[in-house]
Scaffold this motif. Structure first.
Motif, PDB file in Angstrom:
ATOM      1  N   PHE A 248       0.827  -1.197   0.000  1.00  0.00           N
ATOM      2  CA  PHE A 248       0.000   0.000   0.000  1.00  0.00           C
ATOM      3  C   PHE A 248       0.866   1.254   0.000  1.00  0.00           C
ATOM      4  O   PHE A 248       0.503   2.269  -0.613  1.00  0.00           O
ATOM      5  CB  PHE A 248      -0.931  -0.011   1.212  1.00  0.00           C
ATOM      6  CG  PHE A 248      -1.821  -1.219   1.283  1.00  0.00           C
ATOM      7  CD1 PHE A 248      -2.819  -1.428   0.350  1.00  0.00           C
ATOM      8  CD2 PHE A 248      -1.636  -2.159   2.285  1.00  0.00           C
ATOM      9  CE1 PHE A 248      -3.636  -2.546   0.414  1.00  0.00           C
ATOM     10  CE2 PHE A 248      -2.451  -3.278   2.360  1.00  0.00           C
ATOM     11  CZ  PHE A 248      -3.442  -3.477   1.415  1.00  0.00           C
ATOM     12  N   ASP A 249       2.006   1.197   0.673  1.00  0.00           N
ATOM     13  CA  ASP A 249       2.947   2.324   0.633  1.00  0.00           C
ATOM     14  C   ASP A 249       3.449   2.550  -0.797  1.00  0.00           C
ATOM     15  O   ASP A 249       3.556   3.689  -1.251  1.00  0.00           O
ATOM     16  CB  ASP A 249       4.134   2.055   1.563  1.00  0.00           C
ATOM     17  CG  ASP A 249       3.716   1.969   3.021  1.00  0.00           C
ATOM     18  OD1 ASP A 249       2.663   2.551   3.366  1.00  0.00           O
ATOM     19  OD2 ASP A 249       4.432   1.312   3.800  1.00  0.00           O
ATOM     20  N   LEU A 250       3.753   1.453  -1.484  1.00  0.00           N
ATOM     21  CA  LEU A 250       4.229   1.562  -2.865  1.00  0.00           C
ATOM     22  C   LEU A 250       3.140   2.132  -3.770  1.00  0.00           C
ATOM     23  O   LEU A 250       3.426   2.967  -4.646  1.00  0.00           O
ATOM     24  CB  LEU A 250       4.681   0.200  -3.379  1.00  0.00           C
ATOM     25  CG  LEU A 250       5.960  -0.364  -2.746  1.00  0.00           C
ATOM     26  CD1 LEU A 250       6.174  -1.809  -3.164  1.00  0.00           C
ATOM     27  CD2 LEU A 250       7.159   0.482  -3.156  1.00  0.00           C
ATOM     28  N   ASP A 251       1.895   1.709  -3.560  1.00  0.00           N
ATOM     29  CA  ASP A 251       0.787   2.252  -4.359  1.00  0.00           C
ATOM     30  C   ASP A 251       0.622   3.750  -4.113  1.00  0.00           C
ATOM     31  O   ASP A 251       0.348   4.529  -5.048  1.00  0.00           O
ATOM     32  CB  ASP A 251      -0.510   1.523  -4.024  1.00  0.00           C
ATOM     33  CG  ASP A 251      -0.530   0.096  -4.561  1.00  0.00           C
ATOM     34  OD1 ASP A 251       0.254  -0.192  -5.488  1.00  0.00           O
ATOM     35  OD2 ASP A 251      -1.320  -0.722  -4.056  1.00  0.00           O
ATOM     36  N   SER A 252       0.793   4.166  -2.858  1.00  0.00           N
ATOM     37  CA  SER A 252       0.684   5.596  -2.540  1.00  0.00           C
ATOM     38  C   SER A 252       1.812   6.389  -3.196  1.00  0.00           C
ATOM     39  O   SER A 252       1.587   7.483  -3.751  1.00  0.00           O
ATOM     40  CB  SER A 252       0.709   5.798  -1.023  1.00  0.00           C
ATOM     41  OG  SER A 252      -0.389   5.174  -0.406  1.00  0.00           O
ATOM     42  N   LEU A 253       3.034   5.845  -3.146  1.00  0.00           N
ATOM     43  CA  LEU A 253       4.159   6.530  -3.790  1.00  0.00           C
ATOM     44  C   LEU A 253       3.962   6.610  -5.300  1.00  0.00           C
ATOM     45  O   LEU A 253       4.293   7.630  -5.930  1.00  0.00           O
ATOM     46  CB  LEU A 253       5.455   5.786  -3.469  1.00  0.00           C
ATOM     47  CG  LEU A 253       5.938   5.862  -2.014  1.00  0.00           C
ATOM     48  CD1 LEU A 253       7.159   4.963  -1.818  1.00  0.00           C
ATOM     49  CD2 LEU A 253       6.286   7.304  -1.646  1.00  0.00           C
ATOM     50  N   LYS A 254       3.424   5.549  -5.867  1.00  0.00           N
ATOM     51  CA  LYS A 254       3.160   5.557  -7.308  1.00  0.00           C
ATOM     52  C   LYS A 254       2.115   6.617  -7.658  1.00  0.00           C
ATOM     53  O   LYS A 254       2.226   7.306  -8.674  1.00  0.00           O
ATOM     54  CB  LYS A 254       2.675   4.171  -7.739  1.00  0.00           C
ATOM     55  CG  LYS A 254       2.572   3.984  -9.246  1.00  0.00           C
ATOM     56  CD  LYS A 254       2.045   2.598  -9.587  1.00  0.00           C
ATOM     57  CE  LYS A 254       2.994   1.533  -9.058  1.00  0.00           C
ATOM     58  NZ  LYS A 254       2.520   0.167  -9.429  1.00  0.00           N
ATOM     59  N   ASN A 255       1.121   6.759  -6.800  1.00  0.00           N
ATOM     60  CA  ASN A 255       0.081   7.765  -7.015  1.00  0.00           C
ATOM     61  C   ASN A 255       0.667   9.166  -6.953  1.00  0.00           C
ATOM     62  O   ASN A 255       0.339  10.039  -7.778  1.00  0.00           O
ATOM     63  CB  ASN A 255      -1.014   7.584  -5.956  1.00  0.00           C
ATOM     64  CG  ASN A 255      -2.280   8.330  -6.292  1.00  0.00           C
ATOM     65  OD1 ASN A 255      -2.398   9.517  -6.028  1.00  0.00           O
ATOM     66  ND2 ASN A 255      -3.244   7.616  -6.847  1.00  0.00           N
ATOM     67  N   ILE A 256       1.547   9.412  -5.977  1.00  0.00           N
ATOM     68  CA  ILE A 256       2.198  10.724  -5.859  1.00  0.00           C
ATOM     69  C   ILE A 256       3.076  10.999  -7.070  1.00  0.00           C
ATOM     70  O   ILE A 256       3.104  12.122  -7.610  1.00  0.00           O
ATOM     71  CB  ILE A 256       3.029  10.784  -4.565  1.00  0.00           C
ATOM     72  CG1 ILE A 256       2.110  10.705  -3.342  1.00  0.00           C
ATOM     73  CG2 ILE A 256       3.871  12.048  -4.515  1.00  0.00           C
ATOM     74  CD1 ILE A 256       2.851  10.582  -2.025  1.00  0.00           C
ATOM     75  N   ASN A 257       3.785   9.973  -7.528  1.00  0.00           N
ATOM     76  CA  ASN A 257       4.652  10.131  -8.694  1.00  0.00           C
ATOM     77  C   ASN A 257       3.847  10.483  -9.946  1.00  0.00           C
ATOM     78  O   ASN A 257       4.258  11.346 -10.741  1.00  0.00           O
ATOM     79  CB  ASN A 257       5.447   8.836  -8.903  1.00  0.00           C
ATOM     80  CG  ASN A 257       6.434   8.936 -10.049  1.00  0.00           C
ATOM     81  OD1 ASN A 257       6.175   8.491 -11.152  1.00  0.00           O
ATOM     82  ND2 ASN A 257       7.586   9.539  -9.781  1.00  0.00           N
ATOM     83  N   GLN A 258       2.703   9.860 -10.103  1.00  0.00           N
ATOM     84  CA  GLN A 258       1.844  10.166 -11.251  1.00  0.00           C
ATOM     85  C   GLN A 258       1.287  11.585 -11.161  1.00  0.00           C
ATOM     86  O   GLN A 258       1.156  12.284 -12.170  1.00  0.00           O
ATOM     87  CB  GLN A 258       0.711   9.147 -11.337  1.00  0.00           C
ATOM     88  CG  GLN A 258       1.158   7.745 -11.696  1.00  0.00           C
ATOM     89  CD  GLN A 258       0.027   6.731 -11.656  1.00  0.00           C
ATOM     90  OE1 GLN A 258      -1.082   7.041 -11.188  1.00  0.00           O
ATOM     91  NE2 GLN A 258       0.294   5.529 -12.124  1.00  0.00           N
ATOM     92  N   LYS A 259       0.972  12.010  -9.948  1.00  0.00           N
ATOM     93  CA  LYS A 259       0.480  13.380  -9.755  1.00  0.00           C
ATOM     94  C   LYS A 259       1.559  14.389 -10.111  1.00  0.00           C
ATOM     95  O   LYS A 259       1.276  15.418 -10.768  1.00  0.00           O
ATOM     96  CB  LYS A 259       0.042  13.559  -8.304  1.00  0.00           C
ATOM     97  CG  LYS A 259      -0.597  14.909  -8.021  1.00  0.00           C
ATOM     98  CD  LYS A 259      -1.102  14.989  -6.581  1.00  0.00           C
ATOM     99  CE  LYS A 259      -1.761  16.331  -6.318  1.00  0.00           C
ATOM    100  NZ  LYS A 259      -2.278  16.434  -4.922  1.00  0.00           N
ATOM    101  N   ASN A 260       2.795  14.119  -9.720  1.00  0.00           N
ATOM    102  CA  ASN A 260       3.895  15.013 -10.091  1.00  0.00           C
ATOM    103  C   ASN A 260       4.096  15.036 -11.601  1.00  0.00           C
ATOM    104  O   ASN A 260       4.399  16.090 -12.179  1.00  0.00           O
ATOM    105  CB  ASN A 260       5.185  14.572  -9.405  1.00  0.00           C
ATOM    106  CG  ASN A 260       5.145  14.782  -7.905  1.00  0.00           C
ATOM    107  OD1 ASN A 260       4.403  15.636  -7.405  1.00  0.00           O
ATOM    108  ND2 ASN A 260       5.933  14.007  -7.168  1.00  0.00           N
ATOM    109  N   ALA A 261       3.955  13.875 -12.243  1.00  0.00           N
ATOM    110  CA  ALA A 261       4.114  13.816 -13.701  1.00  0.00           C
ATOM    111  C   ALA A 261       3.070  14.671 -14.405  1.00  0.00           C
ATOM    112  O   ALA A 261       3.371  15.348 -15.397  1.00  0.00           O
ATOM    113  CB  ALA A 261       4.028  12.369 -14.172  1.00  0.00           C
ATOM    114  N   VAL A 262       1.833  14.649 -13.882  1.00  0.00           N
ATOM    115  CA  VAL A 262       0.782  15.490 -14.461  1.00  0.00           C
ATOM    116  C   VAL A 262       1.161  16.964 -14.314  1.00  0.00           C
ATOM    117  O   VAL A 262       1.011  17.766 -15.243  1.00  0.00           O
ATOM    118  CB  VAL A 262      -0.572  15.209 -13.780  1.00  0.00           C
ATOM    119  CG1 VAL A 262      -1.622  16.237 -14.217  1.00  0.00           C
ATOM    120  CG2 VAL A 262      -1.049  13.800 -14.109  1.00  0.00           C
ATOM    121  N   GLY A 263       1.660  17.338 -13.142  1.00  0.00           N
ATOM    122  CA  GLY A 263       2.055  18.729 -12.924  1.00  0.00           C
ATOM    123  C   GLY A 263       3.172  19.161 -13.855  1.00  0.00           C
ATOM    124  O   GLY A 263       3.145  20.292 -14.397  1.00  0.00           O
TER     125      GLY A 263
END
Length: 415
Positions: A248-263
């Protein structure tokens, strides 16, 4: 044949049998766990995926540097009797051969985010490999416990058959001496034959369980072995419940990484370029058309229908989903561990009672055996005493195997 010769033959036979049994190799649970890990193609696949992720990291770093390309293009537009393309537009012919260099000046943060994404991917593969290893170890350990139980069942049944065969020899003599009736002897003989069949069935069951163990561990060797006592103990992990939560930690980090990519996709982009080579229309002094140029590109997004906000909303929903799964799993894992602890406690409480029952049953068999030698016991009562002893021993083995399985399950979930 005199008595001394009989004893000599007996000791030689016993020595040979002991030597053969000593040559049977003993293999432990640890051996099968290591073999399973070594032969598993799934674990090798995950290992190669991790190496591939390392190559992806190098590729991302390479894209962050200057990009050099060579390009060439030629064109000829013929005319016939003033028919053809307008030469003002086409010049009739053209040739270019250029070496281009491009570099994005504002790409560092985007590249770092991509590298972070690759690292998260590598960590996810590492987690998946470890989870696959734990699943494999649990399956192999469960099968090892079954095979070990079958092996112990064979040994116990063989001891029972040996005991009954000894008693059958005595009972036959007593029957011939008219101390016991022929019907009583036949009753005992039927019990002996039943136990001999049970022994054969136990041997077949052990062969099947042992073959399945070798299959799970990727072992093709069919040599006869003796399985050592698993001796599993509950493992108190210092990072209890930490391993499974990592996904779940990895999924959260992946979600944050995708959000940064969008930005980063909505950040201004600035790049510079340079090229040099030959570019000519052959209209005037083509030998002088060698040259070079430099320039820059700049872009900034202004409006795209609020797609950025929509993508952020999707990622927020994904975060809520991850949190929901995390909370649900934590509750389920805790319930699972509490249930196993309770079952272990209840199982441990059975052993004193079962051992006491075995002690009484065994003592009764010894008393009945003495009484049967004098003809003061019914054969049916002796058979009942043996059946009670068999039932108690089977209950002890089944309880021991259940305890080992519970420990195996507890150690799996308590990570």
């Amino acid at each position: 044949m005199n008595l001394k010769l009989k004893y000599l033959i007996f000791y030689l036979f016993a020595f040979s049998f002991t030597r053969v049994m000593a040559q049977v190799p003993v293999k432990s649970l640890d051996y099968y766990l290591k073999q399973a890990e070594f032969t598993s193609p799934v674990l090798k696949d995950f290992q190669n995926q991790q190496r591939s992720a390392g190559i992806d990291s190098l590729i991302v770093r390479a894209t962050g540097g200057a990009q050099v390309t060579a390009s060439s293009a030629g064109m000829y537009a013929p005319t016939f009797r003033d028919y053809g393309y307008d030469k003002v537009l086409t010049n009739g012919q053209a040739l270019e051969a250029l070496l281009n260099v491009n570099y994005d000046l504002l790409n560092r943060k985007r590249i770092n985010n991509q590298l972070e994404g690759v690292k998260i991917q590598s960590d996810s593969i590492k987690y998946a490999r470890q989870l696959s290893l734990y699943d494999l170890q649990r399956s192999v350990a469960d099968q090892y416990i079954l095979a070990y139980a079958s092996q112990e069942q064979v040994g116990f049944n063989r001891e029972v058959v040996t005991l009954l065969e000894q008693e059958e020899t005595l009972l036959k003599k007593l029957t011939r001496s008219n101390i016991y009736k022929q019907s009583e002897y036949l009753t005992f003989l039927v019990t002996l034959q039943q136990q001999q069949l049970v022994l054969k069935q136990a041997e077949l069951q052990f062969k099947n369980d042992y073959a399945t163990l070798n299959y799970l561990a990727g072992i093709s060797d069919t040599t006869q072995v003796k399985l050592a006592d698993p001796k599993l103990q509950t493992e108190i992990s210092t990072t209890a419940q930490g391993f499974f939560n990592k996904r779940f930690d990895l999924d959260s980090l992946k979600n944050i990484n995708q959000k940064n990519a969008v930005g980063f996709n909505y950040k201004p982009k600035l790049g510079v370029y340079a090229n040099g080579g030959y570019n000519s229309s052959f209209a005037l002094q083509p030998y002088k058309n060698l040259g070079a140029s430099i320039g820059f590109t700049f872009s900034v997004p202004i409006y795209d229908g609020h797609q950025k906000r929509m993508q952020y909303n999707k990622l927020s929903l994904s975060s809520e989903t991850i949190a929901g799964y995390r909370n649900f799993f934590i509750r389920q894992q805790q319930q699972q561990l509490n249930l196993i602890r309770q079952q272990l406690s209840q199982t441990d409480a059975l052993f004193p009672k079962i051992n006491e029952q075995i002690r009484f049953s065994k003592g009764l068999i010894e008393v009945d055996s003495k009484l049967m030698r004098t003809g003061d016991l019914k054969v049916a009562d002796f058979v009942i005493a043996i059946n009670n002893y068999l039932a108690a021993q089977n209950l002890l083995r089944q309880t021991s195997i259940n305890r080992l399985k519970l420990i195996n399950q507890f150690n799996y979930w308590n990570r």
